[in-house]
Design a protein around this motif. Structure first.
Motif, PDB file in Angstrom:
ATOM      1  N   TYR A 120       0.589   3.925   5.438  1.00 40.37           N
ATOM      2  CA  TYR A 120       0.936   3.791   4.024  1.00 40.37           C
ATOM      3  C   TYR A 120       0.494   2.443   3.463  1.00 40.37           C
ATOM      4  O   TYR A 120       0.073   2.350   2.315  1.00 40.37           O
ATOM      5  CB  TYR A 120       2.441   3.964   3.817  1.00 40.37           C
ATOM      6  CG  TYR A 120       2.948   5.376   4.052  1.00 40.37           C
ATOM      7  CD1 TYR A 120       2.095   6.469   4.079  1.00 40.37           C
ATOM      8  CD2 TYR A 120       4.295   5.605   4.236  1.00 40.37           C
ATOM      9  CE1 TYR A 120       2.569   7.751   4.284  1.00 40.37           C
ATOM     10  CE2 TYR A 120       4.787   6.890   4.438  1.00 40.37           C
ATOM     11  CZ  TYR A 120       3.916   7.956   4.470  1.00 40.37           C
ATOM     12  OH  TYR A 120       4.396   9.221   4.670  1.00 40.37           O
ATOM     13  N   TYR A 124      -1.957   1.745   0.357  1.00 42.92           N
ATOM     14  CA  TYR A 124      -1.560   0.822  -0.711  1.00 42.92           C
ATOM     15  C   TYR A 124      -2.668  -0.202  -0.954  1.00 42.92           C
ATOM     16  O   TYR A 124      -3.059  -0.458  -2.096  1.00 42.92           O
ATOM     17  CB  TYR A 124      -0.247   0.133  -0.331  1.00 42.92           C
ATOM     18  CG  TYR A 124       0.107  -1.045  -1.189  1.00 42.92           C
ATOM     19  CD1 TYR A 124       0.600  -0.875  -2.479  1.00 42.92           C
ATOM     20  CD2 TYR A 124      -0.039  -2.346  -0.707  1.00 42.92           C
ATOM     21  CE1 TYR A 124       0.924  -1.959  -3.267  1.00 42.92           C
ATOM     22  CE2 TYR A 124       0.289  -3.428  -1.493  1.00 42.92           C
ATOM     23  CZ  TYR A 124       0.770  -3.236  -2.767  1.00 42.92           C
ATOM     24  OH  TYR A 124       1.090  -4.315  -3.553  1.00 42.92           O
ATOM     25  N   LYS A 127      -5.650   1.405  -2.641  1.00 39.78           N
ATOM     26  CA  LYS A 127      -5.374   1.710  -4.051  1.00 39.78           C
ATOM     27  C   LYS A 127      -5.420   0.444  -4.914  1.00 39.78           C
ATOM     28  O   LYS A 127      -5.895   0.458  -6.044  1.00 39.78           O
ATOM     29  CB  LYS A 127      -4.008   2.376  -4.183  1.00 39.78           C
ATOM     30  CG  LYS A 127      -3.680   2.747  -5.613  1.00 39.78           C
ATOM     31  CD  LYS A 127      -2.393   3.515  -5.712  1.00 39.78           C
ATOM     32  CE  LYS A 127      -2.165   3.882  -7.171  1.00 39.78           C
ATOM     33  NZ  LYS A 127      -1.059   4.783  -7.332  1.00 39.78           N
ATOM     34  N   GLU A 150       6.452  -4.676  -4.042  1.00 45.98           N
ATOM     35  CA  GLU A 150       5.542  -3.689  -4.616  1.00 45.98           C
ATOM     36  C   GLU A 150       5.066  -2.700  -3.542  1.00 45.98           C
ATOM     37  O   GLU A 150       5.019  -1.489  -3.772  1.00 45.98           O
ATOM     38  CB  GLU A 150       4.347  -4.425  -5.225  1.00 45.98           C
ATOM     39  CG  GLU A 150       3.385  -3.562  -5.981  1.00 45.98           C
ATOM     40  CD  GLU A 150       2.238  -4.402  -6.555  1.00 45.98           C
ATOM     41  OE1 GLU A 150       1.080  -4.022  -6.297  1.00 45.98           O
ATOM     42  OE2 GLU A 150       2.500  -5.408  -7.240  1.00 45.98           O
ATOM     43  N   LEU A 153       7.927  -0.265  -2.523  1.00 48.29           N
ATOM     44  CA  LEU A 153       8.088   0.811  -3.497  1.00 48.29           C
ATOM     45  C   LEU A 153       7.024   1.893  -3.266  1.00 48.29           C
ATOM     46  O   LEU A 153       7.330   3.088  -3.205  1.00 48.29           O
ATOM     47  CB  LEU A 153       7.996   0.255  -4.918  1.00 48.29           C
ATOM     48  CG  LEU A 153       8.119   1.263  -6.054  1.00 48.29           C
ATOM     49  CD1 LEU A 153       9.505   1.908  -6.048  1.00 48.29           C
ATOM     50  CD2 LEU A 153       7.881   0.582  -7.388  1.00 48.29           C
ATOM     51  N   PHE A 154       5.781   1.474  -3.112  1.00 48.37           N
ATOM     52  CA  PHE A 154       4.673   2.405  -2.861  1.00 48.37           C
ATOM     53  C   PHE A 154       4.916   3.196  -1.573  1.00 48.37           C
ATOM     54  O   PHE A 154       4.777   4.422  -1.543  1.00 48.37           O
ATOM     55  CB  PHE A 154       3.359   1.617  -2.757  1.00 48.37           C
ATOM     56  CG  PHE A 154       2.156   2.476  -2.474  1.00 48.37           C
ATOM     57  CD1 PHE A 154       1.391   2.975  -3.510  1.00 48.37           C
ATOM     58  CD2 PHE A 154       1.788   2.775  -1.171  1.00 48.37           C
ATOM     59  CE1 PHE A 154       0.268   3.765  -3.255  1.00 48.37           C
ATOM     60  CE2 PHE A 154       0.676   3.569  -0.900  1.00 48.37           C
ATOM     61  CZ  PHE A 154      -0.089   4.057  -1.955  1.00 48.37           C
ATOM     62  N   GLN A 157       7.776   5.730  -1.828  1.00 50.43           N
ATOM     63  CA  GLN A 157       7.362   6.869  -2.654  1.00 50.43           C
ATOM     64  C   GLN A 157       6.418   7.777  -1.863  1.00 50.43           C
ATOM     65  O   GLN A 157       6.541   9.007  -1.904  1.00 50.43           O
ATOM     66  CB  GLN A 157       6.683   6.386  -3.938  1.00 50.43           C
ATOM     67  CG  GLN A 157       7.653   5.789  -4.934  1.00 50.43           C
ATOM     68  CD  GLN A 157       6.946   5.223  -6.161  1.00 50.43           C
ATOM     69  OE1 GLN A 157       5.742   5.019  -6.180  1.00 50.43           O
ATOM     70  NE2 GLN A 157       7.725   4.955  -7.203  1.00 50.43           N
ATOM     71  N   LYS A 158       5.497   7.193  -1.159  1.00 46.93           N
ATOM     72  CA  LYS A 158       4.542   7.948  -0.347  1.00 46.93           C
ATOM     73  C   LYS A 158       5.297   8.724   0.744  1.00 46.93           C
ATOM     74  O   LYS A 158       4.994   9.890   1.000  1.00 46.93           O
ATOM     75  CB  LYS A 158       3.543   6.974   0.285  1.00 46.93           C
ATOM     76  CG  LYS A 158       2.338   7.604   0.860  1.00 46.93           C
ATOM     77  CD  LYS A 158       1.258   7.669  -0.186  1.00 46.93           C
ATOM     78  CE  LYS A 158      -0.046   8.008   0.476  1.00 46.93           C
ATOM     79  NZ  LYS A 158      -0.901   8.769  -0.402  1.00 46.93           N
ATOM     80  N   LEU A 162       5.753  11.592  -2.880  1.00 47.81           N
ATOM     81  CA  LEU A 162       5.322  11.313  -4.247  1.00 47.81           C
ATOM     82  C   LEU A 162       3.929  10.705  -4.215  1.00 47.81           C
ATOM     83  O   LEU A 162       3.485  10.191  -3.208  1.00 47.81           O
ATOM     84  CB  LEU A 162       6.314  10.375  -4.927  1.00 47.81           C
ATOM     85  CG  LEU A 162       7.763  10.864  -4.959  1.00 47.81           C
ATOM     86  CD1 LEU A 162       8.676   9.783  -5.514  1.00 47.81           C
ATOM     87  CD2 LEU A 162       7.874  12.126  -5.800  1.00 47.81           C
ATOM     88  N   ASN A 163       3.255  10.739  -5.349  1.00 41.25           N
ATOM     89  CA  ASN A 163       1.924  10.165  -5.426  1.00 41.25           C
ATOM     90  C   ASN A 163       1.991   8.901  -6.277  1.00 41.25           C
ATOM     91  O   ASN A 163       1.786   8.957  -7.485  1.00 41.25           O
ATOM     92  CB  ASN A 163       0.949  11.182  -6.028  1.00 41.25           C
ATOM     93  CG  ASN A 163      -0.485  10.751  -5.857  1.00 41.25           C
ATOM     94  OD1 ASN A 163      -0.769   9.805  -5.140  1.00 41.25           O
ATOM     95  ND2 ASN A 163      -1.385  11.453  -6.512  1.00 41.25           N
ATOM     96  N   PRO A 164       2.285   7.770  -5.638  1.00 45.23           N
ATOM     97  CA  PRO A 164       2.462   6.527  -6.405  1.00 45.23           C
ATOM     98  C   PRO A 164       1.184   6.048  -7.069  1.00 45.23           C
ATOM     99  O   PRO A 164       0.116   6.299  -6.666  1.00 45.23           O
ATOM    100  CB  PRO A 164       2.933   5.529  -5.360  1.00 45.23           C
ATOM    101  CG  PRO A 164       2.566   6.094  -4.047  1.00 45.23           C
ATOM    102  CD  PRO A 164       2.406   7.579  -4.226  1.00 45.23           C
TER     103      PRO A 164
END
Length: 164
Positions: A120, A124, A127, A150, A153-154, A157-158, A162-164
């Protein structure tokens, strides 16, 4: 041996200084280097919290069984009897088995959590166009380079699909 440690420390400082210099002298966003507090990421990662809760629940029943044996043992009047010795032995064996089981759970879940965090965190970084994410052993960094919250959070969510 002390010289080796000093040289290793100086080498690490030089490398980090070079990285910091590189970041500050390059205006290209593609070359950004940031850091995260990996201990905070690990502990605040939802998967870690879930694994710890699952391990605790799984081991509770075994712990209750041992507690019951200990309670029964403490209620015995003659602690030198054959029954007491057998019970003491049972308690030791069950304690050892519980400890081994706990260690096994922690090792396997730790490996899975660490791998997922790495995956993940890589997503991140890609991205955000970060070329490097540094974890442990950052001696100093501007607060703007700290992307722990930050990234957390990403990552969470991942983890939840979810698709952050």
């Amino acid at each position: 041996m002390k010289i080796y440690k000093v040289l290793t420390l100086l080498n690490s400082i030089c490398i980090l200084s070079g990285l910091v210099f590189y970041v500050y002298t390059t205006n290209d966003q593609q070359s950004a280097i940031v850091y995260v507090n990996d201990a905070k990421l690990y502990n605040a990662f939802d998967m870690t919290k879930e694994a710890k809760a699952q391990i605790n629940n799984t081991l509770k029943s075994a712990s209750f069984e041992i507690d019951s044996l200990v309670s029964t043992y403490q209620g015995l009047k003659d602690k030198t009897s054959e029954e007491a010795k057998l019970m003491q032995n049972q308690i030791m064996i069950k304690n050892r088995a519980l400890q081994e089981r706990q260690d096994s759970y922690f090792q396997s879940s730790n490996a899975q959590i660490t791998q997922r965090l790495q995956d993940y965190l890589k997503a991140y970084a890609i991205k955000k166009n970060y070329r490097m994410v540094i974890g442990s052993n950052v001696l100093y960094s501007d607060r703007l380079m700290d992307k722990t919250d930050e990234a957390l959070l990403f990552i969470n969510q991942k983890y939840h699909g979810l698709n952050p």
